[in-house]
Design a protein around this motif. Structure first.
Motif, PDB file in Angstrom:
ATOM      1  N   SER A  48       0.843  -1.198   0.000  1.00  0.00           N
ATOM      2  CA  SER A  48       0.000   0.000   0.000  1.00  0.00           C
ATOM      3  C   SER A  48       0.874   1.243   0.000  1.00  0.00           C
ATOM      4  O   SER A  48       2.069   1.189   0.313  1.00  0.00           O
ATOM      5  CB  SER A  48      -0.917   0.001   1.221  1.00  0.00           C
ATOM      6  OG  SER A  48      -0.162   0.046   2.418  1.00  0.00           O
ATOM      7  N   THR A  49       0.265   2.361  -0.337  1.00  0.00           N
ATOM      8  CA  THR A  49       0.997   3.631  -0.404  1.00  0.00           C
ATOM      9  C   THR A  49       0.626   4.518   0.791  1.00  0.00           C
ATOM     10  O   THR A  49      -0.353   4.270   1.493  1.00  0.00           O
ATOM     11  CB  THR A  49       0.657   4.392  -1.689  1.00  0.00           C
ATOM     12  OG1 THR A  49      -0.734   4.757  -1.658  1.00  0.00           O
ATOM     13  CG2 THR A  49       0.920   3.533  -2.917  1.00  0.00           C
TER      14      THR A  49
ATOM     15  N   ASP B 140      -2.793   5.830   0.322  1.00  0.00           N
ATOM     16  CA  ASP B 140      -3.852   4.882   0.709  1.00  0.00           C
ATOM     17  C   ASP B 140      -4.234   5.104   2.171  1.00  0.00           C
ATOM     18  O   ASP B 140      -5.410   5.131   2.534  1.00  0.00           O
ATOM     19  CB  ASP B 140      -3.376   3.426   0.555  1.00  0.00           C
ATOM     20  CG  ASP B 140      -3.257   2.985  -0.885  1.00  0.00           C
ATOM     21  OD1 ASP B 140      -3.910   3.592  -1.744  1.00  0.00           O
ATOM     22  OD2 ASP B 140      -2.517   2.028  -1.143  1.00  0.00           O
TER      23      ASP B 140
ATOM     24  N   ASN C 204      -4.575  10.445  -4.118  1.00  0.00           N
ATOM     25  CA  ASN C 204      -4.491   9.016  -4.371  1.00  0.00           C
ATOM     26  C   ASN C 204      -4.730   8.693  -5.846  1.00  0.00           C
ATOM     27  O   ASN C 204      -4.114   7.782  -6.401  1.00  0.00           O
ATOM     28  CB  ASN C 204      -5.503   8.281  -3.493  1.00  0.00           C
ATOM     29  CG  ASN C 204      -5.352   6.779  -3.544  1.00  0.00           C
ATOM     30  OD1 ASN C 204      -6.130   6.100  -4.190  1.00  0.00           O
ATOM     31  ND2 ASN C 204      -4.345   6.253  -2.868  1.00  0.00           N
TER      32      ASN C 204
ATOM     33  N   GLU D  50      -1.823   8.579  -8.609  1.00  0.00           N
ATOM     34  CA  GLU D  50      -0.831   7.510  -8.688  1.00  0.00           C
ATOM     35  C   GLU D  50      -1.503   6.213  -9.106  1.00  0.00           C
ATOM     36  O   GLU D  50      -2.724   6.072  -8.990  1.00  0.00           O
ATOM     37  CB  GLU D  50      -0.137   7.333  -7.332  1.00  0.00           C
ATOM     38  CG  GLU D  50      -1.094   7.027  -6.203  1.00  0.00           C
ATOM     39  CD  GLU D  50      -0.421   7.095  -4.831  1.00  0.00           C
ATOM     40  OE1 GLU D  50      -0.856   6.351  -3.939  1.00  0.00           O
ATOM     41  OE2 GLU D  50       0.521   7.890  -4.654  1.00  0.00           O
TER      42      GLU D  50
ATOM     43  N   SER E 182      -2.471   0.890  -5.863  1.00  0.00           N
ATOM     44  CA  SER E 182      -1.617  -0.097  -5.205  1.00  0.00           C
ATOM     45  C   SER E 182      -2.334  -1.438  -5.137  1.00  0.00           C
ATOM     46  O   SER E 182      -3.534  -1.550  -5.419  1.00  0.00           O
ATOM     47  CB  SER E 182      -1.298   0.367  -3.787  1.00  0.00           C
ATOM     48  OG  SER E 182      -2.483   0.379  -2.998  1.00  0.00           O
TER      49      SER E 182
ATOM     50  N   CYS F 160       5.803   2.381  -3.860  1.00  0.00           N
ATOM     51  CA  CYS F 160       4.828   2.644  -2.796  1.00  0.00           C
ATOM     52  C   CYS F 160       5.349   3.604  -1.735  1.00  0.00           C
ATOM     53  O   CYS F 160       4.576   4.294  -1.076  1.00  0.00           O
ATOM     54  CB  CYS F 160       4.421   1.327  -2.131  1.00  0.00           C
ATOM     55  SG  CYS F 160       3.261   0.340  -3.096  1.00  0.00           S
ATOM     56  N   LYS F 161       6.671   3.634  -1.534  1.00  0.00           N
ATOM     57  CA  LYS F 161       7.303   4.543  -0.566  1.00  0.00           C
ATOM     58  C   LYS F 161       6.799   4.316   0.855  1.00  0.00           C
ATOM     59  O   LYS F 161       6.692   5.245   1.655  1.00  0.00           O
ATOM     60  CB  LYS F 161       7.093   6.007  -0.979  1.00  0.00           C
ATOM     61  CG  LYS F 161       7.664   6.339  -2.347  1.00  0.00           C
ATOM     62  CD  LYS F 161       7.406   7.781  -2.722  1.00  0.00           C
ATOM     63  CE  LYS F 161       7.952   8.095  -4.114  1.00  0.00           C
ATOM     64  NZ  LYS F 161       7.686   9.491  -4.530  1.00  0.00           N
ATOM     65  N   THR F 162       6.472   3.080   1.149  1.00  0.00           N
ATOM     66  CA  THR F 162       6.053   2.712   2.500  1.00  0.00           C
ATOM     67  C   THR F 162       6.856   1.497   2.944  1.00  0.00           C
ATOM     68  O   THR F 162       7.555   0.878   2.142  1.00  0.00           O
ATOM     69  CB  THR F 162       4.549   2.372   2.543  1.00  0.00           C
ATOM     70  OG1 THR F 162       4.270   1.397   1.524  1.00  0.00           O
ATOM     71  CG2 THR F 162       3.687   3.601   2.317  1.00  0.00           C
TER      72      THR F 162
ATOM     73  N   LYS G  86      11.737   0.732   4.315  1.00  0.00           N
ATOM     74  CA  LYS G  86      11.279   1.488   3.149  1.00  0.00           C
ATOM     75  C   LYS G  86      12.311   1.309   2.039  1.00  0.00           C
ATOM     76  O   LYS G  86      13.434   1.817   2.111  1.00  0.00           O
ATOM     77  CB  LYS G  86      11.112   2.967   3.488  1.00  0.00           C
ATOM     78  CG  LYS G  86      10.505   3.783   2.354  1.00  0.00           C
ATOM     79  CD  LYS G  86      10.397   5.259   2.712  1.00  0.00           C
ATOM     80  CE  LYS G  86       9.387   5.490   3.816  1.00  0.00           C
ATOM     81  NZ  LYS G  86       9.200   6.944   4.070  1.00  0.00           N
TER      82      LYS G  86
END
Length: 584
Positions: free
Chosen positions: A157-158, A161, A199, A202, A205, A311-313, A328
Motif C-alpha cells: 500500500s501507499t 492509501d 491518491n 498515482e 496499489s 509505494c514509498k512505504t 522502506k
C-alpha cells in the motif's frame, strides 16, 4: 472465551485496536432501532438473501430482538472455529485483514443513530454482526474470508492509501455524530476529496485494488446467476435501502464476477450502479487466488521490489534463505536480465526470520537503513545459504578471518567475517568488520560504485540467491509497529438530555411490557398519552401499532405515523417498510 481472554491471547500490535463492549452503554432506543432493522431485514432477506443467512443468524448468536452481546456471540462462534472482537469504527485495512486471517470477526462497537437507520456513514454493530457474521457458518465462505485476510495483509500500500483511510474514518465519525456542525462535515468532506485526488494521481496499489475486490464480493456481492441471484454481501444485507434497490435490474446492472472487477472503483457515498454475481463461494476463492497470483508476495524478484519502491512505504523483502528485511525500499540494482543484484532500504529497518526479529537487528540498530547483495558467488555451485560451516571453511570462508566474496553479478564484498547467523540449517546473515562493498565494474573500465565503506561500521550481509517474496508491512509486527497508536480520531459518543433519558425510560417500559405479555389496549392508551411530549417520535408509535388490538386505536396510530412520514424521505421509507412488514 470472554472478551478479556481473547484480547489477552492477541499479539500486542493487535490489542491496541480492540475495545471492550460495555453492554450497558446501549440505550433502550438503540435496542429498538436494532429490533426494527433486523425484523425488517429478516422479512426482506427471507426471499432475497442466500438461504444460509437466517440459519447463520441463529448459529452465530444474533437475535432479532436486541443488540448482540459479543460474549454471547463468541460462545456460538467458537463452535465453528471463529471469534469476534469489537473496535472503534474503521481500523487500518492491514490490521482488519490480519484479524480476518486469524479467523476473528472485527465488529464495530457502536449502534447507528435513530436518524441514520437506512444508512450510516460509519461502521456499526448492525453491519458488522448481522451483515458479516451469518455467512461464516458456510464452510466455503468462511475459508474464503480467512484466505482474503491472509492475502490482504500482504498487499503493498501507499502513504496516500493510508491518508484516504484516515480521511474516510474522520468523515464517518463527523457525519454520524449529532454534535457535528455543518462546517465540521464540510471540512471533513473537503479533506477526503483532497486525499482521494492525491491518491488518484498515482497507480492503484495492490491494497487499493484488493479493496475493490473486497467491496464487490464481501460487501456488495451477489451469488447465483445473472438473472437469478441472491444477496450475500454484508453491505446489502444490512441496508434496508440498497438491499431493496439493488434488486431492480433496470437501475443496477449485474455483471459476472471475474478478477476484472478490480478495474471498477466504488463510491462509498452513493448506491452502486452495478454489482457482480459470483457462481458460488468456491468461485470467490478462485477469483481471489487469480488476483493473488499477480501480487508481489507471490512473484518476488525485481518487478516486486520496484512495486515496493514505488509505494514509498515500509514493506518486507524475503531472501531465498528465509531472511526477512523490513523497511522502506529505495534501491534495487539489476543486471541486464533484470535479476536483482543489490537491494537497499532507508530509515528504520528490521531483520527477521520466521516473523521473529533477529536479536540485535531491530530498527534501533539499523536506524539508517540496510543494503545487501542478492545472488550467487563465483565458482560456488550452490547458493551460499546452503553451505555447512565446514563447507564454507573449505571454500576459504572462515569466521575470524579476512574473506573475499565475488558475486556472479560483479558485486564485490571484502572484509573480516565476524559471525554467521544460521536458521533451519541455512546461512541467512553474515556480519563483517572493516568491510568494503562495491558494485559491478563500469562498462568504461571504472571501478564499481561504493555500496559500503569500512568507515560506516559493521556490515551485515543478507544471504540468498534471489528475492522470493515482497509484501506489505513488517515481518515481526510487535517489534516493528507501523501503527503505534490507534487512529487519530475517536468516535464521538452521544450525550443525552434529560428529556431524551425520559424517552429512553418509555422505550424500556414498552420493551418490558411486551416481553412480559402485560400489554393490552388500555395499557397502550395510557402509554400513548405520554408520547404527547414527543410529537416527532415515530419509532415508539410504530411499536405501539405492532401491539394494538383496537381498530380505532390502530387507525389513530397509522394517521400519526403517516403524518410523521412527511418529515423526510428517510421517515417515509422507514415507516412504509414497517407498514409492509406488519401487512398494513
Amino acid at each position: 472465551m470472554t472478551q478479556q481472554e481473547i484480547i489477552a491471547s492477541l499479539p500486542s500490535h493487535l490489542r491496541t485496536f480492540v475495545k471492550v463492549q460495555d453492554y450497558n452503554l446501549y440505550t433502550p432506543r438503540d435496542h429498538a432501532v436494532w429490533r426494527f432493522l433486523l425484523l425488517s431485514l429478516a422479512e426482506h432477506l427471507t426471499q432475497h438473501a442466500h438461504p444460509v443467512y437466517l440459519e447463520g443468524l441463529r448459529k452465530t448468536g444474533i437475535s432479532l430482538d436486541h443488540i448482540p452481546s459479543i460474549d454471547d456471540m463468541n460462545q456460538c462462534l467458537e463452535k465453528i472455529g471463529w471469534q469476534a472482537v469489537v473496535v472503534d469504527g474503521f481500523i487500518p485495512p492491514a490490521i482488519f485483514m490480519e484479524f480476518q486471517a486469524r479467523k476473528i470477526l472485527v465488529i464495530a462497537l457502536d449502534m447507528r443513530a435513530v436518524d441514520h437507520m437506512l444508512y450510516t456513514p460509519a461502521p456499526d454493530i448492525v453491519h458488522e454482526s448481522a451483515g458479516h457474521a451469518p455467512f461464516i457458518v458456510d464452510v466455503d465462505y468462511a475459508e474464503f474470508l480467512q484466505r482474503f485476510g491472509e492475502i490482504g495483509m500482504k498487499a503493498l500500500s501507499t502513504a496516500s492509501d493510508y491518508a484516504v483511510y484516515e480521511a474516510i474514518r474522520h468523515l464517518s465519525i463527523v457525519k454520524e455524530s449529532t454534535r457535528s456542525t455543518e462546517q465540521d462535515i464540510a471540512d471533513a468532506e473537503a479533506a477526503l476529496t483532497a486525499a482521494l485526488e492525491s491518491n488518484a494521481g498515482e497507480a492503484p496499489s495492490e491494497a487499493s485494488l484488493l479493496s475493490r475486490l473486497h467491496w464487490w464480493t464481501v460487501e456488495y456481492g451477489l451469488v447465483g446467476e445473472l438473472d437469478n441471484y441472491k444477496i450475500y454481501g454484508a453491505g446489502l444485507l444490512s441496508s434496508l435501502g440498497e438491499g431493496v434497490n439493488c434488486l431492480d435490474d433496470s437501475k443496477v446492472r449485474k455483471l459476472p464476477l471475474t478478477v476484472d472487477a478490480i478495474n471498477t472503483p466504488y463510491d462509498i457515498t452513493r448506491e452502486q450502479p452495478q454489482l457482480f454475481v459470483t457462481k458460488s463461494c468456491k468461485h470467490l476463492t478462485q477469483v481471489l487466488e487469480a488476483f493473488a497470483d499477480g501480487m508481489a508476495f507471490r512473484q518476488g524478484g525485481a518487478v516486486s521490489l520496484r512495486k515496493a519502491i514505488a509505494c514509498k512505504t515500509v514493506s518486507t523483502a524475503v531472501y531465498s534463505s528465509g531472511l526477512q528485511v523490513s523497511g522502506k525500499w529505495v534501491r534495487g540494482l539489476t543486471d541486464a536480465m533484470d535479476n536483482l543484484i543489490y537491494i537497499g532500504t532507508e530509515g528504520p529497518t528490521q531483520l527477521a526470520w520466521g516473523n521473529r526479529e533477529l536479536h540485535g537487528h531491530g530498527t534501533d540498530y539499523h536506524a539508517a537503513g540496510f543494503g545487501s547483495p542478492v545472488g550467487n558467488i563465483k565458482d560456488l555451485p550452490r547458493c551460499l545459504s546452503d553451505y555447512t560451516m565446514d563447507e564454507l571453511k573449505s571454500a576459504g570462508i572462515c569466521v575470524g578471518e579476512p574473506v573475499v566474496l565475488d558475486f556472479v553479478s560483479g558485486v564485490h564484498v571484502e572484509g573480516v567475517l565476524d559471525h554467521v547467523e544460521r536458521r533451519n540449517h541455512k546461512n541467512i546473515l553474515m556480519s563483517f568488520s572493516n568491510c568494503r562493498v562495491t558494485g559491478p565494474m563500469k562498462i568504461n573500465g571504472d571501478l564499481g560504485d561504493v555500496l559500503f565503506d569500512p568507515s560506516w561500521g559493521q556490515y551485515d550481509m543478507a544471504v540468498g540467491d534471489g528475492i522470493a517474496s515482497v509484501y506489505g508491512g513488517t515481518a515481526d509486527k510487535d517489534r516493528y509497529r507501523l501503527y503505534q497508536q490507534p487512529p487519530a480520531s475517536e468516535t464521538l459518543r452521544p450525550t443525552y438530555s434529560e428529556q431524551e433519558r425520559a424517552l429512553f425510560s418509555l422505550y424500556q417500559s414498552l420493551r418490558e411490557g411486551r416481553s412480559e405479555g402485560a400489554v393490552d389496549d388500555a395499557w397502550l392508551q395510557n402509554f400513548h398519552a405520554q408520547l404527547a411530549a414527543y410529537p416527532s417520535e415515530w419509532l415508539l408509535r410504530f411499536e405501539c401499532l405492532e401491539l394494538a388490538q383496537s381498530t380505532a386505536f390502530k387507525a389513530q396510530l397509522v394517521d400519526e405515523l403517516e403524518s410523521l412520514a412527511l418529515q423526510s424521505d428517510e421517515h417515509r421509507k422507514l415507516i412504509q417498510t414497517g407498514f409492509e412488514r406488519i401487512a398494513l
